[in-house]
Design a protein around this motif. Structure first.
Motif, PDB file in Angstrom:
ATOM      1  N   SER A   1     -32.595   2.336  -4.402  1.00 51.49           N
ATOM      2  CA  SER A   1     -34.126   2.236  -3.614  1.00 51.49           C
ATOM      3  C   SER A   1     -33.955   1.482  -2.574  1.00 51.49           C
ATOM      4  CB  SER A   1     -35.137   2.145  -4.775  1.00 51.49           C
ATOM      5  OG  SER A   1     -36.497   2.050  -4.114  1.00 51.49           O
TER       6      SER A   1
ATOM      7  N   CYS B   1     -32.668   7.864  -2.591  1.00 49.36           N
ATOM      8  CA  CYS B   1     -33.759   7.886  -3.683  1.00 49.36           C
ATOM      9  C   CYS B   1     -33.541   8.836  -4.707  1.00 49.36           C
ATOM     10  CB  CYS B   1     -35.183   8.104  -2.815  1.00 49.36           C
ATOM     11  SG  CYS B   1     -35.520   6.863  -1.340  1.00 49.36           S
ATOM     12  N   ASP B   2     -32.913   9.991  -4.361  1.00 52.68           N
ATOM     13  CA  ASP B   2     -32.429  10.859  -5.540  1.00 52.68           C
ATOM     14  C   ASP B   2     -31.811  10.232  -6.620  1.00 52.68           C
ATOM     15  OD1 ASP B   2     -34.180  12.968  -4.445  1.00 52.68           O
ATOM     16  OD2 ASP B   2     -32.348  13.981  -3.572  1.00 52.68           O
TER      17      ASP B   2
ATOM     18  N   ILE C   1     -34.117   7.895  -8.649  1.00 55.89           N
ATOM     19  CA  ILE C   1     -34.990   8.458  -9.560  1.00 55.89           C
ATOM     20  C   ILE C   1     -33.922   9.290 -10.777  1.00 55.89           C
ATOM     21  CG2 ILE C   1     -36.313  10.696 -10.044  1.00 55.89           C
ATOM     22  CD1 ILE C   1     -37.163  10.174  -6.934  1.00 55.89           C
TER      23      ILE C   1
ATOM     24  N   PRO D   1     -36.244   7.751 -13.725  1.00 57.38           N
ATOM     25  CA  PRO D   1     -37.338   8.504 -13.466  1.00 57.38           C
ATOM     26  C   PRO D   1     -38.651   8.001 -13.300  1.00 57.38           C
ATOM     27  CG  PRO D   1     -35.986   9.511 -15.169  1.00 57.38           C
ATOM     28  CD  PRO D   1     -35.550   8.169 -15.325  1.00 57.38           C
TER      29      PRO D   1
ATOM     30  N   TYR E   1     -39.820   7.105  -5.349  1.00 58.20           N
ATOM     31  CA  TYR E   1     -40.440   8.313  -5.051  1.00 58.20           C
ATOM     32  C   TYR E   1     -41.254   8.397  -3.714  1.00 58.20           C
ATOM     33  CZ  TYR E   1     -40.017  10.364  -9.698  1.00 58.20           C
ATOM     34  OH  TYR E   1     -39.780  10.830 -10.957  1.00 58.20           O
TER      35      TYR E   1
ATOM     36  N   THR F   1     -42.899  15.659  -3.672  1.00 65.13           N
ATOM     37  CA  THR F   1     -42.547  14.467  -4.245  1.00 65.13           C
ATOM     38  C   THR F   1     -43.780  13.534  -4.515  1.00 65.13           C
ATOM     39  OG1 THR F   1     -40.338  14.586  -2.854  1.00 65.13           O
ATOM     40  CG2 THR F   1     -41.090  12.477  -3.596  1.00 65.13           C
TER      41      THR F   1
ATOM     42  N   LYS G   1     -46.300  10.418 -12.372  1.00 67.52           N
ATOM     43  CA  LYS G   1     -45.534   9.473 -12.821  1.00 67.52           C
ATOM     44  C   LYS G   1     -46.582   8.073 -12.853  1.00 67.52           C
ATOM     45  CE  LYS G   1     -41.738  11.215 -14.348  1.00 67.52           C
ATOM     46  NZ  LYS G   1     -41.228  11.214 -15.924  1.00 67.52           N
TER      47      LYS G   1
END
Length: 582
Positions: free
Chosen positions: A426, A445-446, A449, A453, A459, A478, A485
């Motif tokens: 991140s 970023c993926d 995550i 998560p 995100y 997204t 979340k």
């Protein structure tokens, strides 16, 4: 331009100028400078060697060429030309036919094949002086090595090669017989003629005969005595023939030992199998027996012993000029043994050597798996949480000072030291975004995550990057995931920031290109968006919109449904549903 390419162009120029020796040197330098094996360079050097009449070297380069690129027709033309130069017409014919299989319009192959076939016809029409059968004897070389009169001559590899050529072209000996005195000696030995006796009679019988007839029987060639002397060498020849039979018998016995070893190997009686493979090797030098012995040693778990046996197989195989496929198998098995010993670098080294000898799909898969395993092993050894934290703090300092490149480097180090920590990905995404590297930021970023998560900041950073590259629909998706979340794990602590990005994405997503855009133009532009098109084609939404036209208050009731609310908001943002005064 690479140095290899420069050498290649210089070699081409030398070839055109017919300075073939210089061209050979330049193409050799190009081969050395190339990072990967280049079949064209070997083909070019083969052509130069052929022009210099160095057909043995030409053949070696041509065979290397087709080994690197088996589907390149021109390589087989080079093989055919070299084989033709060596007088091996059948092999030349096979090479040209292979070239035509790959490229039926290959003119050089057609011309070469025609020339070979004409030579074959000429050869068949020429008398071989009765030598064909003599030189077709498969044990010819061994007989000459064991004959005291020719043993010394057989130490010359060029002469041995010449004799091998006569097997396919016996007529050629009539051309060489009087230019190479060694061939006279070999012919005499094969025919059972004593050249020493013949030389004495030629030198002495003419002047001595009229003066001393008593000596004549010993000096002349006209009495019956020379017939008995011709028989003596024939009796001596029986010894090498007997030795040849013994050798064939040894080979047969070796194969029997191998077969017995195979039975014991399948029965997992490895010690006994090893004994039989060892006996087979002692009886006949074939490295297949060593390869089999190493397989039994491998199954016993004696990996170091197996490496020693296989190393010997490679060394002996080189001396014996064994089939390159068998040597490739030895190398591959060394790689297997090192893999079992946990030495992945050595394992990779020997898999690569095996593939250099012969490309095999199974070995290639083992190489790739070993390389992946080594990479993973090295990555795991590099993990250090304390050093990861040091890298994170260093990256934070660089980021605060707007030193984005060094921040990326520091966060990359953090990721290597702690690959499961989502913060590293991140944080690096934030630095990459500052450098306008938005696709890479989205990827990071993926990864963040994926590792965590519930990491809301990842995100948000992903959505920001998606907006930057105008992936508005993806950004909204997204942000919806982020809102869900955030509500679940943070009690909506980031709701305001998420809503601001949502409004930004929606407003930019359907921003009109012209302030005076008509409703029809708005509708056409909006319908190009896949999500808008899907909403407008949804039967439920079509019904709701029809009701809203007749009774606007009904729309408010439907918007109590969160999914309908989201779709209505999308249509409002797209300008299809207009609010406010008209």
């Amino acid at each position: 331009m690479s140095s290899a390419e420069e050498f290649k162009q210089q070699g081409n120029a030398a070839f055109v100028a017919k300075d073939y020796a210089k061209a050979v040197e330049l193409f050799g330098k190009a081969i050395e400078a190339s990072e990967q094996a280049n079949h064209v360079l070997y083909s070019n050097r083969s052509a130069c060697y052929s022009s210099l009449k160095k057909f043995k070297e030409a053949l070696e380069d041509a065979e290397e060429c087709v080994k690197i690129s088996p589907s390149w027709a021109k390589g087989y033309n080079r093989v055919g030309a070299a084989q033709f130069g060596l007088g091996k017409l059948e092999d030349a014919e096979k090479a040209y036919k292979k070239a035509l299989e790959l490229d039926s319009s290959n003119k050089a192959a057609k011309d070469g094949l025609e020339q070979v076939q004409k030579s074959q016809q000429s050869r068949q029409q020429m008398p071989d002086l009765g030598l064909g059968q003599m030189f077709n004897d498969p044990n010819l070389i061994e007989k000459l090595k064991n004959n005291p009169k020719t043993a010394e001559l057989m130490k010359d590899p060029q002469l041995v090669a010449k004799l091998a050529q006569y097997r396919t072209n016996p007529q050629a000996i009539s051309q060489d017989l009087f230019s190479d005195t060694r061939l006279m000696t070999i012919m005499a030995a094969l025919m059972g003629i004593d050249l020493n006796m013949g030389a004495a009679s030629d030198a002495q019988s003419a002047p001595e005969a009229p003066m001393n007839t008593a000596a004549e029987p010993a000096e002349t060639t006209s009495s019956s005595e020379p017939e008995s002397k011709k028989e003596e060498p024939e009796k001596k020849e029986t010894e090498p023939e007997a030795m040849e039979v013994d050798e064939n018998g040894s080979q047969l016995a070796a194969e029997e030992e191998k077969a017995e070893g195979n039975k014991l190997y399948k029965a997992r009686k490895f010690d006994q199998a090893i004994e039989h493979y060892s006996k087979a090797w002692e009886l006949h030098k074939d490295i297949t027996y060593l390869n089999n012995r190493a397989a039994a040693e491998y199954e016993k778990g004696e990996y170091e012993t197996a490496v020693e046996t296989l190393t010997k197989a490679v060394e002996e195989g080189r001396e014996l000029r064994a089939d390159y496929k068998i040597i490739a198998k030895s190398f591959a098995r060394i790689g297997n043994a090192y893999h079992k010993l946990g030495d992945l670098k050595k394992s990779i080294e020997f898999y690569q050597k095996s593939l250099t000898e012969h490309r095999n799909a199974d070995v290639l898969n083992k190489l790739r798996n070993a390389e992946k395993e080594l990479k993973k092993q090295e990555a795991e050894k590099y993990i250090d949480p304390e050093k990861a934290e040091e890298a994170r703090l260093q990256g934070k300092e660089y980021f605060s000072n707007a030193d984005w490149p060094n921040a990326v480097k520091a966060y990359t180090e953090m990721i290597k030291r702690a690959p499961e920590d989502a913060r590293g990905y991140s944080n690096r995404a934030a630095a990459l975004a500052k450098l306008m590297s938005f696709p890479e930021a989205i990827t990071d970023c993926d990864r963040a995550i994926e590792k965590d998560p519930n990491f809301i900041r990842a995100y948000i950073r992903k959505a920001s990057a998606q907006i930057a590259v105008k992936e508005f629909a993806a950004a909204i998706e997204t942000l919806n995931a982020a809102r869900s979340k955030d509500s679940e794990v943070n009690n909506g602590a980031n709701a305001r920031e998420i809503d601001q990005l949502f409004i930004k994405a929606n407003s930019q997503r359907f921003q009109p290109g012209d302030a005076n855009e008509t409703p029809e133009q708005t509708y056409q532009r909006a319908m190009k968006d896949p999500e808008v098109a899907a909403i407008m084609q949804d039967p439920v939404m079509q019904s709701i919109l029809q009701q809203a036209q007749q009774n606007p208050a009904a729309l408010q009731e439907h918007m109590q449904n969160p999914e309908v609310f989201r779709k209505i908001q999308t249509l409002i943002a797209a300008g299809i549903i207009r609010t406010g005064p008209r």
